[in-house]
Design a protein around this motif. Structure first.
Motif, PDB file in Angstrom:
ATOM      1  N   UNK A  43       0.837  -1.197   0.000  1.00  8.39           N
ATOM      2  CA  UNK A  43       0.000   0.000   0.000  1.00  8.39           C
ATOM      3  C   UNK A  43       0.873   1.247   0.000  1.00  8.39           C
ATOM      4  N   UNK A  44       0.469   2.258  -0.794  1.00 13.03           N
ATOM      5  CA  UNK A  44       1.208   3.501  -0.884  1.00 13.03           C
ATOM      6  C   UNK A  44       0.375   4.695  -0.476  1.00 13.03           C
ATOM      7  N   UNK A  45       1.001   5.648   0.228  1.00  8.81           N
ATOM      8  CA  UNK A  45       0.344   6.880   0.643  1.00  8.81           C
ATOM      9  C   UNK A  45       1.041   8.052  -0.017  1.00  8.81           C
ATOM     10  N   UNK A  46       0.379   8.742  -0.957  1.00  9.09           N
ATOM     11  CA  UNK A  46       1.013   9.894  -1.616  1.00  9.09           C
ATOM     12  C   UNK A  46       0.987  11.129  -0.721  1.00  9.09           C
ATOM     13  N   UNK A  47       2.063  11.904  -0.753  1.00  5.69           N
ATOM     14  CA  UNK A  47       2.181  13.151   0.002  1.00  5.69           C
ATOM     15  C   UNK A  47       2.672  14.221  -0.953  1.00  5.69           C
ATOM     16  N   UNK A  48       2.070  15.397  -0.862  1.00  4.56           N
ATOM     17  CA  UNK A  48       2.399  16.452  -1.826  1.00  4.56           C
ATOM     18  C   UNK A  48       2.620  17.790  -1.134  1.00  4.56           C
ATOM     19  N   UNK A  49       3.675  18.493  -1.564  1.00  5.12           N
ATOM     20  CA  UNK A  49       3.927  19.875  -1.172  1.00  5.12           C
ATOM     21  C   UNK A  49       4.424  20.616  -2.411  1.00  5.12           C
ATOM     22  N   UNK A  50       3.720  21.664  -2.814  1.00  4.72           N
ATOM     23  CA  UNK A  50       4.135  22.456  -3.962  1.00  4.72           C
ATOM     24  C   UNK A  50       3.748  21.816  -5.285  1.00  4.72           C
ATOM     25  N   UNK A  51       4.204  22.432  -6.380  1.00  2.00           N
ATOM     26  CA  UNK A  51       3.803  22.018  -7.723  1.00  2.00           C
ATOM     27  C   UNK A  51       4.946  21.435  -8.545  1.00  2.00           C
ATOM     28  N   UNK A  52       6.197  21.713  -8.165  1.00  2.00           N
ATOM     29  CA  UNK A  52       7.322  21.266  -8.975  1.00  2.00           C
ATOM     30  C   UNK A  52       7.590  19.770  -8.790  1.00  2.00           C
ATOM     31  N   UNK A  53       8.202  19.155  -9.799  1.00  2.00           N
ATOM     32  CA  UNK A  53       8.514  17.735  -9.754  1.00  2.00           C
ATOM     33  C   UNK A  53       9.660  17.456  -8.784  1.00  2.00           C
ATOM     34  N   UNK A  54       9.668  16.242  -8.236  1.00  2.00           N
ATOM     35  CA  UNK A  54      10.660  15.844  -7.236  1.00  2.00           C
ATOM     36  C   UNK A  54      11.824  15.135  -7.923  1.00  2.00           C
ATOM     37  N   UNK A  55      13.037  15.519  -7.543  1.00  2.00           N
ATOM     38  CA  UNK A  55      14.232  14.936  -8.151  1.00  2.00           C
ATOM     39  C   UNK A  55      15.000  14.032  -7.209  1.00  2.00           C
ATOM     40  N   UNK A  56      14.765  14.141  -5.894  1.00  2.00           N
ATOM     41  CA  UNK A  56      15.603  13.419  -4.940  1.00  2.00           C
ATOM     42  C   UNK A  56      14.841  13.166  -3.656  1.00  2.00           C
ATOM     43  N   UNK A  57      15.016  11.981  -3.079  1.00  2.00           N
ATOM     44  CA  UNK A  57      14.493  11.648  -1.749  1.00  2.00           C
ATOM     45  C   UNK A  57      15.604  10.974  -0.962  1.00  2.00           C
ATOM     46  N   UNK A  58      15.722  11.283   0.332  1.00  2.00           N
ATOM     47  CA  UNK A  58      16.798  10.723   1.141  1.00  2.00           C
ATOM     48  C   UNK A  58      16.358  10.617   2.595  1.00  2.00           C
ATOM     49  N   UNK A  59      16.278   9.375   3.088  1.00  2.00           N
ATOM     50  CA  UNK A  59      15.897   9.127   4.465  1.00  2.00           C
ATOM     51  C   UNK A  59      17.124   9.264   5.365  1.00  2.00           C
ATOM     52  N   UNK A  60      16.937   9.783   6.585  1.00  2.00           N
ATOM     53  CA  UNK A  60      18.043   9.875   7.539  1.00  2.00           C
ATOM     54  C   UNK A  60      18.347   8.496   8.102  1.00  2.00           C
ATOM     55  N   UNK A  61      19.571   8.262   8.610  1.00  2.00           N
ATOM     56  CA  UNK A  61      19.934   6.937   9.128  1.00  2.00           C
ATOM     57  C   UNK A  61      19.037   6.447  10.253  1.00  2.00           C
ATOM     58  N   UNK A  62      18.500   7.352  11.057  1.00  2.00           N
ATOM     59  CA  UNK A  62      17.616   6.956  12.150  1.00  2.00           C
ATOM     60  C   UNK A  62      16.180   6.759  11.703  1.00  2.00           C
ATOM     61  N   UNK A  63      15.849   7.253  10.506  1.00  2.00           N
ATOM     62  CA  UNK A  63      14.479   7.176  10.018  1.00  2.00           C
ATOM     63  C   UNK A  63      13.580   8.266  10.550  1.00  2.00           C
ATOM     64  N   UNK A  64      14.135   9.198  11.343  1.00  2.00           N
ATOM     65  CA  UNK A  64      13.318  10.267  11.933  1.00  2.00           C
ATOM     66  C   UNK A  64      13.032  11.397  10.956  1.00  2.00           C
ATOM     67  N   UNK A  65      13.860  11.528   9.909  1.00  2.00           N
ATOM     68  CA  UNK A  65      13.694  12.623   8.959  1.00  2.00           C
ATOM     69  C   UNK A  65      13.736  12.095   7.527  1.00  2.00           C
ATOM     70  N   UNK A  66      13.093  12.852   6.651  1.00  2.00           N
ATOM     71  CA  UNK A  66      13.140  12.575   5.214  1.00  2.00           C
ATOM     72  C   UNK A  66      13.364  13.889   4.481  1.00  2.00           C
ATOM     73  N   UNK A  67      14.333  13.880   3.570  1.00  2.00           N
ATOM     74  CA  UNK A  67      14.595  15.052   2.724  1.00  2.00           C
ATOM     75  C   UNK A  67      14.018  14.803   1.341  1.00  2.00           C
ATOM     76  N   UNK A  68      13.244  15.743   0.843  1.00  2.00           N
ATOM     77  CA  UNK A  68      12.756  15.681  -0.538  1.00  2.00           C
ATOM     78  C   UNK A  68      13.153  16.973  -1.239  1.00  2.00           C
TER      79      UNK A  68
END
Length: 449
Positions: free
Chosen positions: A271-296
């Motif tokens: 199962x997937x849950x989509x999340x959206x902020x803004x209108x521009x396309x996403x080029x990169x996603x990176x989870x932190x080693x602890x899993x507490x943060x996500x960079x998009x």
């Protein structure tokens, strides 16, 4: 004083903060080379050392010598693609008329999922290479619709595994599942293909609805095979170009170069849950080693830091182009960013413990390289898992420095600072070894000294 390898040289390792280089000079006896390695006074002819001789000379010091991986993408892809004649446009008079409703629907689809610019796809890093987190095993995109897996630890076996399927088209990203070492996620058009290694006595479980005819060819005599065990389906128009597993392997985040949303997948449930902020396309996603943060990061220069407890975010923006690369430190308290139009890095320091989003963005200058290389910006960035070494490649550059990779010693207290380590790495300009050698820092727990 930093030194730079001469043209034609190949860098083999770092020991005691010096880089060992194979120079295009007459080669001394290998016995002499072995004695010279500890002091790093190495000067041998790169084209005169075979894989076996290199292993004999350097294996004891380096632990492993990685051999080149031969593959033929054009020949393999051609066998799986339909003939060009079948793709020819049909005569206008037999094309069915489209209704007004379908035309409007198609227009909305193009608004939501605009087509990716091919030139932009070549510009951004779409994760075409991934090291297995548990062993010396490399997965990389080796053709339009295929992924090659090569296990360097298999004795007396230099063949690779080829993963192809009718469901796997326009492959843009590949990522090993961190907690298993036996599953690979492949981002492609319409979703994500999940492949798992299957052996006699340890057969991979295939989700219902997935055709069992999708296999990856194992080398002869291995007794195993790769099986397509699940497909995480998105929109048929979506081209998945970024993937990142949560460190515990439960969740997988995916994003597309033609969508402003990213999706959090519960892989066990499909199962997937989509999340959206803004209108521009996403080029990169990176989870932190602890899993507490996500960079998009988005192509318009904006990026978001998310805390993954309540999924709230803090927006940031850059005037130096979009975020072209991002790596977290081992503790997940600092993230280094590179930008498409700058040779200066950015470092984000968190002021408080998770789930706080209170952070500061500071510049990290690279004076030694910036003064020498004429570059539009940083191409790729890799920070090793110890947090002590950083590798950077640069766009363009003049003839002398084109294709070099700068290696830095990193200090993280109180703020991030970097010092060029004795020179730059040469011999990494070819595809795919170019990506593999840069990303290889992510696959080792400690850089050899």
């Amino acid at each position: 004083m930093p030194s730079f390898p001469p043209p034609g040289a190949v860098t083999i390792c770092e020991i005691n903060r010096d880089l060992g280089v194979l120079s295009p000079l007459p080669a001394p006896p290998l016995s002499a080379v072995s004695k010279l390695i500890p002091s790093m006074c190495v000067a041998v002819a790169a084209d005169a050392v075979s894989d076996d001789r290199a292993k004999d000379a350097y294996g004891d010091v380096l632990g492993m010598v990685f051999s080149p991986i031969p593959f033929q993408p054009d020949a393999i892809v051609a066998t799986h693609e339909p003939p060009a004649a079948t793709e020819a446009a049909e005569p206008a008079e037999i094309v069915p008329r489209t209704s007004l409703a379908s035309t409007i629907a198609e227009s909305f689809k193009q608004m939501i999922f605009p087509s990716c610019d091919p030139n932009l796809l070549q510009e951004i890093d779409t994760q075409k290479v991934s090291w297995n987190p548990h062993k010396h095993c490399l997965a990389f995109v080796s053709g339009k619709n295929q992924v090659t897996v090569h296990d360097f630890e298999e004795p007396d076996n230099k063949e690779s595994y080829i993963l192809t399927s009718d469901h796997q088209k326009d492959v843009k990203a590949v990522e090993w599942r961190p907690n298993s070492g036996k599953m690979i996620a492949v981002g492609c058009k319409g979703g994500i293909c999940l492949w798992s290694a299957s052996y006699p006595g340890n057969v991979a479980s295939v989700k219902s609805g997935v055709t069992s005819s999708s296999f990856g060819a194992f080398p002869r005599g291995s007794g195993g095979q790769w099986i397509l065990v699940d497909i995480l389906r998105g929109s048929s128009a979506e081209l998945v170009s970024a993937l990142c597993w949560k460190p515990d392997g439960r969740y997988l985040v995916s994003a597309s170069c033609n969508s402003p949303s990213f999706t959090i997948w519960d892989v066990s449930q499909g199962l997937g849950t989509p999340i959206r902020r803004g209108l521009s396309s996403i080029s990169l996603v990176q989870w932190s080693p602890s899993g507490d943060y996500l960079l998009t990061a988005k192509l318009d220069g904006t990026f978001h830091l998310w805390e993954t407890n309540t999924w709230t975010s803090e927006p940031w923006s850059s005037s130096n182009g979009y975020v072209s690369g991002a790596n977290w430190d081992p503790e997940g308290r600092i993230v280094l960013l590179s930008f498409s139009n700058s040779t200066t890095l950015g470092s984000i320091h968190f002021s408080s413990k998770p789930p706080s989003l209170d952070a500061h963005l500071l510049p990290v200058e690279l004076p030694e390289i910036s003064s020498l290389i004429v570059s539009r910006g940083i191409d790729k960035l890799a920070w090793d898992s110890s947090g002590e070494r950083l590798a950077l490649s640069f766009k363009d550059g003049n003839e002398m420095y084109h294709g070099l990779v700068a290696v830095y010693d990193v200090r993280r207290s109180p703020l991030v600072s970097v010092l060029l380590v004795a020179g730059a790495v040469a011999g990494v300009v070819r595809i795919p070894s170019y990506f593999a050698r840069i990303d290889s820092l992510k696959g080792v727990s400690k850089v050899k000294r």
